[in-house]
Motif scaffolding. Sequence first.
Motif, PDB file in Angstrom:
ATOM      1  N   ASP A  20     -28.139  67.575  10.096  1.00 54.29           N
ATOM      2  CA  ASP A  20     -28.869  68.484   9.523  1.00 54.29           C
ATOM      3  C   ASP A  20     -30.066  68.889  11.234  1.00 54.29           C
ATOM      4  N   ALA A  21     -29.776  67.995  12.190  1.00 54.01           N
ATOM      5  CA  ALA A  21     -30.959  67.677  13.420  1.00 54.01           C
ATOM      6  C   ALA A  21     -29.251  68.910  14.445  1.00 54.01           C
ATOM      7  N   MET A  22     -29.259  68.002  15.159  1.00 55.96           N
ATOM      8  CA  MET A  22     -28.157  68.035  16.729  1.00 55.96           C
ATOM      9  C   MET A  22     -26.731  68.462  16.010  1.00 55.96           C
ATOM     10  N   ASP A  23     -26.205  67.895  15.176  1.00 52.06           N
ATOM     11  CA  ASP A  23     -24.375  67.863  14.411  1.00 52.06           C
ATOM     12  C   ASP A  23     -24.199  67.472  15.133  1.00 52.06           C
ATOM     13  N   ILE A  24     -24.192  66.298  15.402  1.00 53.63           N
ATOM     14  CA  ILE A  24     -23.029  65.453  16.586  1.00 53.63           C
ATOM     15  C   ILE A  24     -22.296  65.028  15.459  1.00 53.63           C
ATOM     16  N   GLU A  25     -21.303  65.328  15.468  1.00 47.99           N
ATOM     17  CA  GLU A  25     -19.900  64.708  14.378  1.00 47.99           C
ATOM     18  C   GLU A  25     -19.768  62.813  15.409  1.00 47.99           C
ATOM     19  N   GLY A  26     -19.393  62.225  14.632  1.00 50.00           N
ATOM     20  CA  GLY A  26     -19.050  60.889  15.504  1.00 50.00           C
ATOM     21  C   GLY A  26     -19.550  59.892  16.310  1.00 50.00           C
ATOM     22  N   GLY A  84     -22.684  57.957  14.452  1.00 48.23           N
ATOM     23  CA  GLY A  84     -23.516  57.577  13.998  1.00 48.23           C
ATOM     24  C   GLY A  84     -23.941  56.301  14.314  1.00 48.23           C
ATOM     25  N   PRO A  85     -24.477  55.852  13.348  1.00 49.93           N
ATOM     26  CA  PRO A  85     -25.515  54.740  13.938  1.00 49.93           C
ATOM     27  C   PRO A  85     -24.731  53.381  14.451  1.00 49.93           C
ATOM     28  N   ALA A  86     -23.603  53.397  14.518  1.00 48.48           N
ATOM     29  CA  ALA A  86     -23.097  52.045  14.570  1.00 48.48           C
ATOM     30  C   ALA A  86     -22.693  52.312  16.497  1.00 48.48           C
ATOM     31  N   VAL A  87     -22.499  54.006  16.657  1.00 40.20           N
ATOM     32  CA  VAL A  87     -22.119  54.409  17.879  1.00 40.20           C
ATOM     33  C   VAL A  87     -23.183  54.139  18.887  1.00 40.20           C
ATOM     34  N   VAL A  88     -24.486  54.874  17.881  1.00 38.08           N
ATOM     35  CA  VAL A  88     -25.109  54.541  19.291  1.00 38.08           C
ATOM     36  C   VAL A  88     -25.851  53.264  19.407  1.00 38.08           C
ATOM     37  N   GLU A  89     -25.351  52.621  18.484  1.00 33.47           N
ATOM     38  CA  GLU A  89     -26.023  50.987  18.806  1.00 33.47           C
ATOM     39  C   GLU A  89     -24.749  50.556  19.727  1.00 33.47           C
ATOM     40  N   ALA A  90     -23.798  51.031  19.721  1.00 29.37           N
ATOM     41  CA  ALA A  90     -22.663  49.942  20.839  1.00 29.37           C
ATOM     42  C   ALA A  90     -23.182  51.169  21.911  1.00 29.37           C
ATOM     43  N   LEU A  91     -23.374  52.367  22.260  1.00 29.61           N
ATOM     44  CA  LEU A  91     -23.807  53.416  23.297  1.00 29.61           C
ATOM     45  C   LEU A  91     -25.600  52.350  24.286  1.00 29.61           C
ATOM     46  N   VAL A  92     -25.816  52.676  23.123  1.00 30.94           N
ATOM     47  CA  VAL A  92     -27.106  51.124  23.710  1.00 30.94           C
ATOM     48  C   VAL A  92     -27.637  49.920  24.351  1.00 30.94           C
ATOM     49  N   ASN A  93     -26.610  49.419  23.188  1.00 32.18           N
ATOM     50  CA  ASN A  93     -26.475  48.142  23.684  1.00 32.18           C
ATOM     51  C   ASN A  93     -25.767  48.009  25.175  1.00 32.18           C
ATOM     52  N   ALA A 150     -14.909  55.282  25.890  1.00 26.44           N
ATOM     53  CA  ALA A 150     -14.023  54.497  25.789  1.00 26.44           C
ATOM     54  C   ALA A 150     -13.674  53.257  25.515  1.00 26.44           C
ATOM     55  N   GLN A 151     -14.471  52.830  26.570  1.00 24.33           N
ATOM     56  CA  GLN A 151     -14.114  51.310  26.852  1.00 24.33           C
ATOM     57  C   GLN A 151     -14.764  50.126  25.991  1.00 24.33           C
ATOM     58  N   LEU A 152     -16.167  50.767  24.844  1.00 24.57           N
ATOM     59  CA  LEU A 152     -16.310  51.030  24.018  1.00 24.57           C
ATOM     60  C   LEU A 152     -15.572  49.752  22.622  1.00 24.57           C
ATOM     61  N   GLU A 153     -16.046  48.843  22.192  1.00 24.01           N
ATOM     62  CA  GLU A 153     -15.362  48.859  20.716  1.00 24.01           C
ATOM     63  C   GLU A 153     -15.120  49.531  20.066  1.00 24.01           C
ATOM     64  N   ARG A 154     -13.951  49.353  19.604  1.00 26.18           N
ATOM     65  CA  ARG A 154     -13.859  50.636  18.373  1.00 26.18           C
ATOM     66  C   ARG A 154     -13.705  52.096  18.861  1.00 26.18           C
ATOM     67  N   MET A 155     -13.189  52.416  20.006  1.00 27.27           N
ATOM     68  CA  MET A 155     -13.852  54.187  20.139  1.00 27.27           C
ATOM     69  C   MET A 155     -11.878  54.420  21.416  1.00 27.27           C
ATOM     70  N   GLY A 156     -11.910  54.049  22.660  1.00 22.22           N
ATOM     71  CA  GLY A 156     -10.885  54.517  22.660  1.00 22.22           C
ATOM     72  C   GLY A 156     -10.480  56.409  23.616  1.00 22.22           C
ATOM     73  N   GLU A 187     -13.403  61.267  23.890  1.00 27.20           N
ATOM     74  CA  GLU A 187     -12.694  62.543  23.986  1.00 27.20           C
ATOM     75  C   GLU A 187     -13.478  63.570  22.816  1.00 27.20           C
ATOM     76  N   ASN A 188     -13.265  63.022  21.749  1.00 31.02           N
ATOM     77  CA  ASN A 188     -13.452  64.129  20.401  1.00 31.02           C
ATOM     78  C   ASN A 188     -15.781  63.526  20.082  1.00 31.02           C
ATOM     79  N   LEU A 189     -15.685  62.503  20.200  1.00 29.95           N
ATOM     80  CA  LEU A 189     -17.200  62.585  20.725  1.00 29.95           C
ATOM     81  C   LEU A 189     -18.011  63.439  21.709  1.00 29.95           C
TER      82      LEU A 189
END
Length: 317
Positions: free
Chosen positions: A127-133, A135-144, A163-169, A174-176
């Motif tokens: 409902d906000a910026m609607d950035i697909e992909g 989610g909370p897990a990816v946000v946490e990975a980016l912050v960490n 791409a170096q983040l766990e489970r990203m590739g 690129e999609n994110l």
Amino acid sequence: KEAQVLDIQVQVGRTGVLTPKASLSPVRLAGTTVTSASLHNQDYITEKDIRIGDTVLVQKAGEIIPEVVRVVKEKRLSDSAPYHLPDHCPVCGAPVARDVDGVAIRCTGAECPAQLLRNLTHFASRDAMDIEGLGPAVVEALVNAGLVKAPGDLYHLQAEKVAQLERMGKKSAENLLAAIERSKENDLSRLLFAFGIRQVGQKAAKVLAVRFGTLDALRAATVEELTAVDDIGEITARSLVDWLHSPQAEHLIATLKEAGVNMTSAVQIAGDKLAGKTFVLTGTLQRFSRSEAGERIEALGGKVSSSVSKKTSYVVA
């Protein structure tokens, strides 16, 4: 058992709520040594009149959670003073504000590190910026990983580092980044809601975006001009003005503007033909989607409601 309140420390949670905690002189209770107890909120402290230096009676609620039962006032120090939570966030220094009709006191910082995970998750939500992909897990990975320290940092991410983040590739990264890039074109109403300003929900964000057209025009508005807008009360108006003119918000807005994020409304006021009328839209419309019909109504000065009430002028089915 009795213990002394050595200090009162304030923690800032993920939602920005300030929670006071008493540091106690060590006391043995129900098999463990207790050195601290939550004081919950300002009302709790005021009701029990807990002060730094006080001797208090401590127990374990349910034999697990330490709590202050009461102050032993006959042992109170003569120079003690009532305790009040700070006026500014102990983490980022932004002003704090009490929830309307609530006991929680929150940090209002737009870029407060203590609230980073929550703020980023809300910023990217559907409902906000609607950035697909994002989610909370990816946000946490980016912050960490130290790649994001504020919402504006999302627009400067590099694919090879993501791409170096766990489970990203490579493909996921690129999609994110493509989804983040698309979010730059979102309407001003989405951006306003994404900011997470107290009292400014989706409906208020949409009304304000349509009425003022640009974020710069909204920032120039006074409390009086804001309260002249339907559905915007004084509490919302003051919260908005305070937030938009805070140093953290100004930095965030400047960062987003530099990144090319849209700050104008796609819906422009076309007249006042429907001023004072409230519409409820239901079912499948023939010529428009309900959101498109709602935008047409609002552009002509009307209001759209989700339910029928005595204020409803028309139900469109």
